[in-house]
Design a protein around this motif. Structure first.
Motif, PDB file in Angstrom:
ATOM      1  N   SER A  56      79.253   6.664  23.757  1.00 48.32           N
ATOM      2  CA  SER A  56      79.264   6.693  25.218  1.00 48.32           C
ATOM      3  C   SER A  56      79.541   8.110  25.718  1.00 48.32           C
ATOM      4  CB  SER A  56      80.322   5.728  25.737  1.00 48.32           C
ATOM      5  OG  SER A  56      80.417   5.804  27.128  1.00 48.32           O
ATOM      6  N   ARG A  57      80.496   8.789  25.077  1.00 47.87           N
ATOM      7  CA  ARG A  57      80.803  10.171  25.464  1.00 47.87           C
ATOM      8  C   ARG A  57      79.589  11.069  25.219  1.00 47.87           C
ATOM      9  NH1 ARG A  57      82.651  14.332  22.512  1.00 47.87           N
ATOM     10  NH2 ARG A  57      83.195  12.981  20.787  1.00 47.87           N
ATOM     11  N   LEU A  58      78.908  10.877  24.084  1.00 46.08           N
ATOM     12  CA  LEU A  58      77.701  11.673  23.806  1.00 46.08           C
ATOM     13  C   LEU A  58      76.629  11.424  24.867  1.00 46.08           C
ATOM     14  CD1 LEU A  58      77.206  11.375  19.939  1.00 46.08           C
ATOM     15  CD2 LEU A  58      77.955  13.361  21.236  1.00 46.08           C
ATOM     16  N   TRP A  59      76.477  10.154  25.249  1.00 47.59           N
ATOM     17  CA  TRP A  59      75.469   9.807  26.251  1.00 47.59           C
ATOM     18  C   TRP A  59      75.788  10.469  27.589  1.00 47.59           C
ATOM     19  CZ3 TRP A  59      70.775   8.005  26.606  1.00 47.59           C
ATOM     20  CH2 TRP A  59      70.323   7.529  27.823  1.00 47.59           C
ATOM     21  N   LYS A  60      77.050  10.429  27.984  1.00 44.33           N
ATOM     22  CA  LYS A  60      77.452  11.054  29.251  1.00 44.33           C
ATOM     23  C   LYS A  60      77.223  12.563  29.208  1.00 44.33           C
ATOM     24  CE  LYS A  60      80.868   7.594  30.530  1.00 44.33           C
ATOM     25  NZ  LYS A  60      82.294   7.280  30.643  1.00 44.33           N
ATOM     26  N   GLU A  61      77.541  13.191  28.082  1.00 45.55           N
ATOM     27  CA  GLU A  61      77.310  14.636  27.962  1.00 45.55           C
ATOM     28  C   GLU A  61      75.823  14.954  28.046  1.00 45.55           C
ATOM     29  OE1 GLU A  61      79.111  15.905  24.322  1.00 45.55           O
ATOM     30  OE2 GLU A  61      81.153  15.521  25.041  1.00 45.55           O
ATOM     31  N   ARG A  62      75.014  14.139  27.388  1.00 42.53           N
ATOM     32  CA  ARG A  62      73.562  14.366  27.412  1.00 42.53           C
ATOM     33  C   ARG A  62      73.022  14.207  28.836  1.00 42.53           C
ATOM     34  NH1 ARG A  62      70.134  10.837  23.533  1.00 42.53           N
ATOM     35  NH2 ARG A  62      70.595  12.459  22.028  1.00 42.53           N
ATOM     36  N   LYS A  63      73.474  13.170  29.539  1.00 42.41           N
ATOM     37  CA  LYS A  63      73.022  12.958  30.922  1.00 42.41           C
ATOM     38  C   LYS A  63      73.447  14.109  31.823  1.00 42.41           C
ATOM     39  CE  LYS A  63      70.940   9.245  31.808  1.00 42.41           C
ATOM     40  NZ  LYS A  63      69.510   9.290  32.075  1.00 42.41           N
ATOM     41  N   GLU A  64      74.673  14.596  31.642  1.00 42.98           N
ATOM     42  CA  GLU A  64      75.162  15.716  32.454  1.00 42.98           C
ATOM     43  C   GLU A  64      74.340  16.963  32.177  1.00 42.98           C
ATOM     44  OE1 GLU A  64      77.290  17.787  35.219  1.00 42.98           O
ATOM     45  OE2 GLU A  64      77.291  15.623  34.854  1.00 42.98           O
ATOM     46  N   MET A  65      74.028  17.218  30.902  1.00 41.31           N
ATOM     47  CA  MET A  65      73.206  18.380  30.559  1.00 41.31           C
ATOM     48  C   MET A  65      71.815  18.238  31.174  1.00 41.31           C
ATOM     49  SD  MET A  65      72.295  19.911  26.805  1.00 41.31           S
ATOM     50  CE  MET A  65      73.986  19.757  26.295  1.00 41.31           C
ATOM     51  N   GLN A  66      71.252  17.042  31.126  1.00 38.33           N
ATOM     52  CA  GLN A  66      69.928  16.813  31.707  1.00 38.33           C
ATOM     53  C   GLN A  66      69.967  16.999  33.219  1.00 38.33           C
ATOM     54  OE1 GLN A  66      68.371  12.948  30.790  1.00 38.33           O
ATOM     55  NE2 GLN A  66      66.437  13.313  31.863  1.00 38.33           N
ATOM     56  N   ARG A  67      71.023  16.550  33.870  1.00 35.95           N
ATOM     57  CA  ARG A  67      71.152  16.725  35.318  1.00 35.95           C
ATOM     58  C   ARG A  67      71.236  18.197  35.678  1.00 35.95           C
ATOM     59  NH1 ARG A  67      74.631  17.909  38.946  1.00 35.95           N
ATOM     60  NH2 ARG A  67      76.345  18.081  37.495  1.00 35.95           N
ATOM     61  N   LYS A  68      71.996  18.971  34.900  1.00 37.07           N
ATOM     62  CA  LYS A  68      72.106  20.416  35.160  1.00 37.07           C
ATOM     63  C   LYS A  68      70.763  21.108  35.004  1.00 37.07           C
ATOM     64  CE  LYS A  68      76.970  21.006  33.951  1.00 37.07           C
ATOM     65  NZ  LYS A  68      77.924  21.597  32.997  1.00 37.07           N
ATOM     66  N   ARG A  69      70.007  20.722  33.981  1.00 39.13           N
ATOM     67  CA  ARG A  69      68.670  21.308  33.777  1.00 39.13           C
ATOM     68  C   ARG A  69      67.751  20.981  34.959  1.00 39.13           C
ATOM     69  NH1 ARG A  69      67.836  19.687  27.469  1.00 39.13           N
ATOM     70  NH2 ARG A  69      69.254  21.242  26.600  1.00 39.13           N
ATOM     71  N   GLU A  70      67.795  19.719  35.405  1.00 38.80           N
ATOM     72  CA  GLU A  70      66.951  19.332  36.540  1.00 38.80           C
ATOM     73  C   GLU A  70      67.348  20.097  37.801  1.00 38.80           C
ATOM     74  OE1 GLU A  70      67.335  15.115  36.811  1.00 38.80           O
ATOM     75  OE2 GLU A  70      65.985  14.740  35.126  1.00 38.80           O
ATOM     76  N   ASP A  71      68.641  20.272  38.025  1.00 40.11           N
ATOM     77  CA  ASP A  71      69.101  21.051  39.188  1.00 40.11           C
ATOM     78  C   ASP A  71      68.605  22.485  39.106  1.00 40.11           C
ATOM     79  OD1 ASP A  71      70.356  18.837  40.194  1.00 40.11           O
ATOM     80  OD2 ASP A  71      72.391  19.456  39.594  1.00 40.11           O
ATOM     81  N   PHE A  72      68.693  23.067  37.904  1.00 40.51           N
ATOM     82  CA  PHE A  72      68.243  24.447  37.721  1.00 40.51           C
ATOM     83  C   PHE A  72      66.741  24.559  37.982  1.00 40.51           C
ATOM     84  CE2 PHE A  72      66.690  27.841  34.882  1.00 40.51           C
ATOM     85  CZ  PHE A  72      67.366  28.915  35.453  1.00 40.51           C
ATOM     86  N   ILE A  73      65.964  23.627  37.450  1.00 37.70           N
ATOM     87  CA  ILE A  73      64.513  23.647  37.664  1.00 37.70           C
ATOM     88  C   ILE A  73      64.190  23.467  39.135  1.00 37.70           C
ATOM     89  CG2 ILE A  73      62.380  22.363  37.214  1.00 37.70           C
ATOM     90  CD1 ILE A  73      63.478  21.878  34.362  1.00 37.70           C
ATOM     91  N   ASN A  74      64.893  22.578  39.818  1.00 37.30           N
ATOM     92  CA  ASN A  74      64.661  22.382  41.252  1.00 37.30           C
ATOM     93  C   ASN A  74      64.983  23.624  42.068  1.00 37.30           C
ATOM     94  OD1 ASN A  74      63.719  19.759  40.971  1.00 37.30           O
ATOM     95  ND2 ASN A  74      65.755  18.862  41.205  1.00 37.30           N
ATOM     96  N   LYS A  75      66.036  24.372  41.689  1.00 41.45           N
ATOM     97  CA  LYS A  75      66.382  25.622  42.373  1.00 41.45           C
ATOM     98  C   LYS A  75      65.284  26.652  42.168  1.00 41.45           C
ATOM     99  CE  LYS A  75      71.404  25.203  42.307  1.00 41.45           C
ATOM    100  NZ  LYS A  75      72.656  25.737  41.746  1.00 41.45           N
ATOM    101  N   LEU A  76      64.769  26.735  40.939  1.00 37.42           N
ATOM    102  CA  LEU A  76      63.676  27.684  40.676  1.00 37.42           C
ATOM    103  C   LEU A  76      62.435  27.332  41.493  1.00 37.42           C
ATOM    104  CD1 LEU A  76      63.901  28.250  36.815  1.00 37.42           C
ATOM    105  CD2 LEU A  76      64.432  29.884  38.609  1.00 37.42           C
ATOM    106  N   ILE A  77      62.119  26.068  41.577  1.00 36.35           N
ATOM    107  CA  ILE A  77      60.948  25.643  42.342  1.00 36.35           C
ATOM    108  C   ILE A  77      61.135  25.978  43.823  1.00 36.35           C
ATOM    109  CG2 ILE A  77      59.686  23.593  43.143  1.00 36.35           C
ATOM    110  CD1 ILE A  77      60.105  22.397  40.345  1.00 36.35           C
ATOM    111  N   ASP A  78      62.345  25.719  44.337  1.00 36.57           N
ATOM    112  CA  ASP A  78      62.630  26.010  45.752  1.00 36.57           C
ATOM    113  C   ASP A  78      62.502  27.507  46.044  1.00 36.57           C
ATOM    114  OD1 ASP A  78      63.005  23.354  46.304  1.00 36.57           O
ATOM    115  OD2 ASP A  78      65.214  23.442  46.183  1.00 36.57           O
ATOM    116  N   ARG A  79      62.949  28.352  45.142  1.00 40.04           N
ATOM    117  CA  ARG A  79      62.884  29.798  45.353  1.00 40.04           C
ATOM    118  C   ARG A  79      61.455  30.329  45.319  1.00 40.04           C
ATOM    119  NH1 ARG A  79      67.834  32.270  41.780  1.00 40.04           N
ATOM    120  NH2 ARG A  79      69.500  31.354  43.033  1.00 40.04           N
ATOM    121  N   ASN A  80      60.630  29.730  44.456  1.00 41.72           N
ATOM    122  CA  ASN A  80      59.258  30.218  44.301  1.00 41.72           C
ATOM    123  C   ASN A  80      58.321  29.686  45.395  1.00 41.72           C
ATOM    124  OD1 ASN A  80      59.895  31.732  42.070  1.00 41.72           O
ATOM    125  ND2 ASN A  80      59.424  30.071  40.648  1.00 41.72           N
ATOM    126  N   HIS A  81      58.735  28.724  46.125  1.00 45.14           N
ATOM    127  CA  HIS A  81      57.848  28.197  47.166  1.00 45.14           C
ATOM    128  C   HIS A  81      58.279  28.640  48.481  1.00 45.14           C
ATOM    129  CE1 HIS A  81      56.281  25.890  43.929  1.00 45.14           C
ATOM    130  NE2 HIS A  81      55.422  25.243  44.708  1.00 45.14           N
TER     131      HIS A  81
END
Length: 140
Positions: free
Chosen positions: A115-140
């Motif tokens: 469960s702890r591994l799953w939560k860490e993986r989800k948090e890492m995935q959320r951070k990546r998605e946030d980072f990608i969304n910020k990059l997309i917002d800056r480029n548009h």
């Protein structure tokens, strides 16, 4: 007193042995059937349906629990096969160390660990998605 008791017993025996005389047995049968059909029937209430449904659901859950207990109770030894991660594990966690740790754990500890591994993986995935969304917002 004994004589009266004997007479009473004799009279009682005569009454028991003689069957009743029926003038019209078909009419008596028809009347009995009419009275039976006039008896009001008990209506089913919604509570009866809820009770029935609850009993069926409880039985289903009991069967599902027994299936899980008997089908998943024996876990295969870890040395026979390897566990493959579908994506890379979180930082600082190697596959060999996790297998060694899991072999000595109880089911509850394994559950909490995974469960702890799953939560860490989800948090890492959320951070990546946030980072990608910020990059997309800056480029548009």
């Amino acid at each position: 007193m004994k004589r009266e008791k004997e007479q009473y017993e004799q009279w009682l025996e005569k009454v028991r042995k003689t069957p009743p005389l029926l003038d019209n047995p078909e009419e008596l049968s028809a009347e009995i059937m009419q009275k039976i059909s006039r008896i009001p029937r008990r209506q089913r209430s919604p509570k009866d349906f809820v009770r029935w449904f609850s009993a069926v659901a409880a039985g289903f859950l009991l069967c599902a629990m027994m299936y899980e207990i008997f089908s998943y109770s024996a876990t295969p030894p870890l040395h026979q096969g390897t566990v493959a991660f579908s994506v890379s594990p979180p930082a600082g966690l190697s596959q060999e160390s996790s297998l060694e740790q899991m072999s000595d754990m109880t089911i509850r500890e394994k559950s909490m660990y995974l469960s702890r591994l799953w939560k860490e993986r989800k948090e890492m995935q959320r951070k990546r998605e946030d980072f990608i969304n910020k990059l997309i917002d800056r480029n548009h």
